[in-house]
Design an enzyme around this catalytic site. Structure first.
Site, PDB file in Angstrom:
ATOM      1  N   ASP A 150      42.785   1.767  17.070  1.00  0.00           N
ATOM      2  CA  ASP A 150      41.604   2.618  16.829  1.00  0.00           C
ATOM      3  C   ASP A 150      41.502   2.865  15.244  1.00  0.00           C
ATOM      4  O   ASP A 150      42.341   2.646  14.651  1.00  0.00           O
ATOM      5  CB  ASP A 150      41.913   3.891  17.908  1.00  0.00           C
ATOM      6  CG  ASP A 150      40.930   4.949  17.413  1.00  0.00           C
ATOM      7  OD1 ASP A 150      39.541   4.465  17.222  1.00  0.00           O
ATOM      8  OD2 ASP A 150      40.893   6.207  17.733  1.00  0.00           O
TER       9      ASP A 150
ATOM     10  N   ASP B 236      42.225   3.736  27.340  1.00  0.00           N
ATOM     11  CA  ASP B 236      43.364   4.130  26.941  1.00  0.00           C
ATOM     12  C   ASP B 236      43.427   5.534  27.077  1.00  0.00           C
ATOM     13  O   ASP B 236      42.415   6.387  26.950  1.00  0.00           O
ATOM     14  CB  ASP B 236      43.217   3.809  25.276  1.00  0.00           C
ATOM     15  CG  ASP B 236      42.607   4.704  24.379  1.00  0.00           C
ATOM     16  OD1 ASP B 236      41.326   4.663  24.352  1.00  0.00           O
ATOM     17  OD2 ASP B 236      43.258   5.723  23.733  1.00  0.00           O
TER      18      ASP B 236
ATOM     19  N   CYS C 223      56.341   3.284  44.927  1.00  0.00           N
ATOM     20  CA  CYS C 223      56.416   2.979  43.426  1.00  0.00           C
ATOM     21  C   CYS C 223      57.500   1.914  43.330  1.00  0.00           C
ATOM     22  O   CYS C 223      58.723   2.311  43.781  1.00  0.00           O
ATOM     23  CB  CYS C 223      56.225   4.050  42.442  1.00  0.00           C
ATOM     24  SG  CYS C 223      56.418   3.596  40.825  1.00  0.00           S
TER      25      CYS C 223
ATOM     26  N   CYS D 286      58.487   0.994  40.130  1.00  0.00           N
ATOM     27  CA  CYS D 286      59.059   1.109  38.817  1.00  0.00           C
ATOM     28  C   CYS D 286      60.556   1.242  38.683  1.00  0.00           C
ATOM     29  O   CYS D 286      61.177   1.733  39.696  1.00  0.00           O
ATOM     30  CB  CYS D 286      58.298   2.144  37.880  1.00  0.00           C
ATOM     31  SG  CYS D 286      58.851   4.011  38.334  1.00  0.00           S
TER      32      CYS D 286
ATOM     33  N   CYS E 262      61.528   4.798  39.673  1.00  0.00           N
ATOM     34  CA  CYS E 262      61.589   5.091  41.356  1.00  0.00           C
ATOM     35  C   CYS E 262      62.622   4.356  41.880  1.00  0.00           C
ATOM     36  O   CYS E 262      62.961   4.807  43.016  1.00  0.00           O
ATOM     37  CB  CYS E 262      60.197   4.843  41.854  1.00  0.00           C
ATOM     38  SG  CYS E 262      58.967   6.285  41.282  1.00  0.00           S
TER      39      CYS E 262
ATOM     40  N   HIS F 223      57.467   5.517  34.713  1.00  0.00           N
ATOM     41  CA  HIS F 223      56.749   5.841  35.934  1.00  0.00           C
ATOM     42  C   HIS F 223      55.164   6.253  35.850  1.00  0.00           C
ATOM     43  O   HIS F 223      54.466   5.389  36.389  1.00  0.00           O
ATOM     44  CB  HIS F 223      57.498   7.038  36.700  1.00  0.00           C
ATOM     45  CG  HIS F 223      56.695   7.343  37.921  1.00  0.00           C
ATOM     46  ND1 HIS F 223      56.408   6.769  39.256  1.00  0.00           N
ATOM     47  CD2 HIS F 223      55.639   8.140  37.962  1.00  0.00           C
ATOM     48  CE1 HIS F 223      55.509   7.119  39.861  1.00  0.00           C
ATOM     49  NE2 HIS F 223      54.904   8.054  39.385  1.00  0.00           N
TER      50      HIS F 223
END
Length: 362
Positions: free
Chosen positions: A92, A263, A301, A303, A306, A332
């Site tokens: 940015d 984003d 999930c 991930c 999890c 997560h």
RNA sequence: GUGGCCGUAGCUCAGCCCGGUUAGAGCACCUGGUUGUGGUCCAGGAAGUCGCGGGUUCGAAUCCCGUCGGUCACC
């Protein structure tokens, strides 16, 4: 040929899936970009980012120009080598940060105080481009003027026009052939001003477009209209990046209108504050209800967090402020957001996007 | 045994000398907020037989007597 190109794969209504090709590889869109302001996504490293399926990350010109300085990053091989991330990077320009620092905006550029040492810093459109060429991301953003909402129409229009003049200066200053420079559409929540900004920014020939100045507290309907007005004036074959948007409803709404990239600090910031995102709704691990809950945050999930830890354990980490809580919840929440956008992409490709949106809302 | 100090919210304490709305603060706890990032911060909520008993008073966390507990000093 621009260093970055976007190719449509399929459309479902206005929603679109596609491929973004960059000097550091091809990524699928719609895409969510985790925010790594200071060349680091807070609490995680590039290995964690790969693990959650991030394909592109964002860094920030404003912060990196002050620390450690763009020339230092250039000397250390550019952002990719500096932060050990081989995938695409977008920086940015710093327009949004400056806007939050009560800057003095003049035609030449913006003057503001450094958050690091209080010194006065000036950033011009040409300076923002030069710094981003040194940082060497795949995609650089033009320096824009972000107006806080609500604002009088004449102010919104004046800054929109200044953003256009700065956009031209950014384009003239940009020389790096293996980097794309995206323009930024402004115009507040006024559809006419959005259309004007989009049409004129598009006319400058950027290879991609940010939609700036949204996700700053406007209403959902206002945002929808602003996005529609913007997209209507942007070329079909170029990527559209809605800056700063990252909540579930907002992402799906924007994808439905034809947005390709996003984003947002929300998933990572909420994680550091103990709040987790799930399809069944968000909740705070600070709340007592998780105290003796042996389930993962989200049964569905996959991930690391999890698969490994219970809500009861994670709540404990949050309460005693263990550093690992930041990392585990960030993993997560990023996985949740990336999966959401990924599932949206699949739905677009199978022509079931509106059903998908209804399913998430239910 | 004698003398001093202390006892008020889960914790640390303020208020007591000089009696007067509904006994406060910080932390902790409970709930909500956070959108192109300073690991924050903000807003709200719940929470106290003022160690216990008696007395004085229109009125006591506050003054008096007794008592229990803690702590220090001296014997």
């Amino acid at each position: 040929m621009s260093a970055v190109t976007w190719t449509l794969q399929s459309k479902d209504g206005e929603a679109r899936s596609g491929w973004l090709d960059t000097p550091h590889g091809r990524i699928a869109t719609p895409a969510f970009m985790p925010v790594g302001t200071r060349a680091a996504v807070k609490a995680v490293d590039s290995h964690d980012l790969s693990g959650v399926g991030a394909e592109i990350v964002l860094a920030n010109t404003y912060h990196l120009m002050l620390r450690p300085g763009s020339s230092r990053i250039a000397a250390l091989g550019g952002l990719h080598q500096f932060m050990a991330w081989d995938g695409p990077i977008l920086t940015d320009s710093g327009g949004f940060q400056i806007f939050s620092l009560e800057p003095v905006i003049e035609e030449s550029g913006a003057r503001f105080r450094s958050v690091y040492d209080g010194s006065t810093v000036e950033l011009t459109p040409e300076g923002a481009v030069r710094i981003q060429e040194e940082l060497a991301p795949d995609i650089a953003m033009a320096l824009d003027v972000c107006v806080g909402l609500p604002a009088p129409a004449d102010l919104v229009e004046a800054e929109l026009e200044r953003t256009l003049r700065w956009a031209e200066r950014c384009l003239r200053a940009h020389t790096k052939s293996d980097q794309a420079l995206f323009g930024i559409v402004q115009g507040g929540v006024d559809p006419d001003l959005r259309a004007k900004s989009a049409a004129q920014t598009a006319a400058l020939g950027f290879p991609g477009f940010g939609i700036g100045g949204l996700s700053v507290g406007e209403g959902r309907e206002e945002r929808r209209l602003a996005l529609e007005a913007s997209f209507a004036e942007l070329p079909e074959g170029k990527p559209r990046y809605v800056m700063g948007l990252g909540d579930t409803d907002g992402l799906l709404e924007a994808i439905a209108r034809g947005a390709d990239m996003f984003d947002c600090v929300l998933p990572t910031r909420l994680a550091r504050h103990g709040k987790v995102l799930t399809r069944g709704g968000d909740f705070s691990l600070r709340n007592a209800e998780s105290e003796s809950d042996d389930r993962p945050i989200d049964e569905n999930c996959v991930c690391h967090t999890c698969r490994t830890h219970s809500r009861g354990y994670l709540r404990h980490l949050v309460r005693v402020k263990e550093l690992s809580a930041h990392r585990l919840l960030t993993i997560h929440n990023l996985k949740y957001t990336l999966d959401l956008v990924g599932a949206a992409r699949q739905a677009i490709e199978s022509g079931t996007f509106s059903d998908f949106v209804r399913g998430v809302a239910a």
